[in-house]
Design an enzyme around this catalytic site. Structure first.
Site, mmCIF file in Angstrom:
data_model
loop_
_atom_site.group_PDB
_atom_site.id
_atom_site.type_symbol
_atom_site.label_atom_id
_atom_site.label_comp_id
_atom_site.label_asym_id
_atom_site.label_seq_id
_atom_site.Cartn_x
_atom_site.Cartn_y
_atom_site.Cartn_z
ATOM 1 N N GLY A 1 0.824 -1.209 0.000
ATOM 2 C CA GLY A 1 0.000 0.000 0.000
ATOM 3 C C GLY A 1 0.850 1.249 0.000
ATOM 4 O O GLY A 1 0.587 2.205 0.737
ATOM 5 N N ASN B 1 1.104 3.676 -1.945
ATOM 6 C CA ASN B 1 0.494 4.928 -2.390
ATOM 7 C C ASN B 1 -0.456 5.535 -1.360
ATOM 8 O O ASN B 1 -0.994 6.624 -1.574
ATOM 9 C CB ASN B 1 -0.259 4.714 -3.702
ATOM 10 N N ARG C 1 -1.530 7.158 2.480
ATOM 11 C CA ARG C 1 -0.929 8.242 3.258
ATOM 12 C C ARG C 1 0.242 7.744 4.101
ATOM 13 O O ARG C 1 1.304 8.358 4.128
ATOM 14 C CB ARG C 1 -1.990 8.892 4.157
ATOM 15 N N ARG D 1 -2.041 -1.667 -5.684
ATOM 16 C CA ARG D 1 -3.012 -2.554 -6.318
ATOM 17 C C ARG D 1 -2.598 -2.858 -7.763
ATOM 18 O O ARG D 1 -1.984 -2.028 -8.436
ATOM 19 C CB ARG D 1 -4.410 -1.928 -6.329
ATOM 20 N N THR E 1 -6.136 -0.510 10.368
ATOM 21 C CA THR E 1 -7.142 -0.387 11.415
ATOM 22 C C THR E 1 -8.532 -0.691 10.854
ATOM 23 O O THR E 1 -8.716 -0.808 9.649
ATOM 24 C CB THR E 1 -7.133 1.021 12.038
ATOM 25 N N HIS F 1 -9.154 13.397 13.918
ATOM 26 C CA HIS F 1 -8.305 13.062 12.774
ATOM 27 C C HIS F 1 -8.747 13.858 11.551
ATOM 28 O O HIS F 1 -9.774 14.532 11.566
ATOM 29 C CB HIS F 1 -8.377 11.559 12.460
ATOM 30 N N LYS G 1 -10.140 10.165 7.108
ATOM 31 C CA LYS G 1 -10.084 8.917 7.879
ATOM 32 C C LYS G 1 -11.452 8.249 7.872
ATOM 33 O O LYS G 1 -12.477 8.890 8.144
ATOM 34 C CB LYS G 1 -9.621 9.185 9.314
ATOM 35 N N GLY H 1 -8.656 3.516 15.649
ATOM 36 C CA GLY H 1 -8.083 2.333 16.284
ATOM 37 C C GLY H 1 -7.349 2.678 17.570
ATOM 38 O O GLY H 1 -7.382 1.914 18.550
#
Length: 271
Positions: free
Chosen positions: A12, A14, A16, A39, A104, A159, A163, A169
Site C-alpha cells: 500500500g 500509495n 498516506r 493494487r 485499522t 483526525h 479517515k 483504532g
C-alpha cells in the site's frame, strides 16, 4: 540476516502512511526499501516511489502486489485497508515473512485470523506506532487504577477528514486498556454517541467522541472527571513521520523474534 541490510516491503505504498514510510526508510541506516506495492490496477504501477513521497527519485518503482516475491523481502510492513488484509496476511504466512501491521478497522474475524497467523510467523499489530501513544496507553492504565472507581471516563479523538474508521483504532486501544484494567467489557460499556434527552450517565460507561476535520494528523485525550477535579492525558501528533519511524523500528525489532503476536509495548519495552 544482516540487520544493516534488512529488506523491507511496503504494502500500500500509495496510501498516506505508505508514502511517509518511504521517507522513513530513506532516513534509516539499518533497513532499506526493497519493494513497494500498490493494487494491480493502480496507475502508480511503474512509478518511482520518490514521486509518491515527494522526496526525489529513489530508484525503486512501485510494483503490482501480485508480483511480490519472497526472495525480495525480509520483513513486510502493511498499512493498507481491511479489504486487502486477508490476502496480505495469507501471503506473509505462506512465505514465512514477519509482518508489521498498521491496518485499522479490522473485523472480529480478521482479528482472529491475526492470532492464528501469529502461531506461524512473528508479527507486530498495533493501532498506533508512535512511541508517545504507547507511553500514553501505559499512563491511562495507571490512571484507571487510581481513579476508575469514582471518575467518569471519556475518550476524545480527532483526525483528518479522510479517515474512514471511527472511533479511531488508537481511541479503541485506549478504551480497551482502561476497560481491561477495570475489569469491564468494552463492548458492553462503550458509548459512541449521545443525542437528545438521555438518562443520567451510568458510571461504568466509557464514552467516545470523534472529530473528523481538515488535516488533523491525530489527537487523543483520555479524560478522567470526578467531582471537583479532572485528569486529562493527551497525545498530539504533528507529523505522520513519527508513526512511520515507529513502524520501521518495529520491523527491525521483529526480524529476530520467534513466532507470536507482539505489540508496540513489546517493541519499546513497556510490556
Amino acid at each position: 540476516m544482516n540487520e544493516i541490510n534488512m529488506k523491507v516491503a511496503i504494502l500500500g505504498a500509495n496510501g498516506r502512511m505508505g508514502r511517509v514510510l518511504i521517507e522513513a526508510l530513506r532516513e534509516n541506516e539499518e533497513a532499506y526499501l526493497a519493494v513497494a506495492t500498490v493494487r494491480d490496477d493502480s496507475p502508480w504501477v511503474g512509478i518511482d516511489v520518490g514521486e509518491l513521497a515527494g522526496i526525489g527519485t529513489q530508484g525503486v518503482s512501485c510494483s503490482a502486489v501480485s508480483t511480490l516475491k519472497p526472495d525480495d523481502v525480509d520483513v513486510v510492513i502493511d498499512f493498507t485497508l481491511p479489504a486487502a488484509f486477508d490476502d496480505n496476511l495469507a501471503w506473509c504466512v505462506a512465505n514465512k515473512k514477519p509482518v508489521v501491521i498498521g491496518t485499522t478497522g479490522l473485523s472480529e474475524q480478521q482479528l482472529i485470523a491475526l492470532d492464528e497467523a501469529a502461531k506461524q510467523i512473528p508479527l507486530v499489530f498495533a493501532a498506533n506506532y508512535s512511541v508517545g501513544v504507547n507511553v500514553m496507553l501505559a499512563l491511562v492504565k495507571q490512571a484507571a487504577l487510581a481513579l476508575g472507581n469514582t471518575a467518569d471516563i471519556e475518550i476524545l479523538e480527532a483526525h483528518h477528514r479522510f479517515k474512514q474508521d471511527a472511533p479511531s483504532g488508537t481511541a479503541m486501544a485506549i478504551g480497551q486498556a482502561i476497560a481491561d484494567t477495570l475489569g469491564r467489557n468494552l463492548q458492553e460499556c462503550a458509548v459512541y454517541g449521545r443525542e437528545g434527552k438521555e438518562p443520567p450517565r451510568e458510571h461504568k460507561t466509557i464514552g467516545f467522541a470523534t472529530v473528523r476535520a481538515g488535516d488533523i494528523v491525530g489527537e487523543h485525550t483520555a479524560l478522567f472527571a470526578d467531582i471537583g477535579e479532572r485528569l486529562e492525558i493527551t497525545h498530539k501528533a504533528s507529523s505522520r513521520l513519527t508513526f512511520a519511524k515507529g513502524a520501521v523500528h518495529a520491523a527491525l525489532w521483529l526480524s529476530s523474534r520467534e513466532n507470536g503476536r507482539y505489540g508496540m509495548d513489546d517493541v519499546i519495552g513497556l510490556a
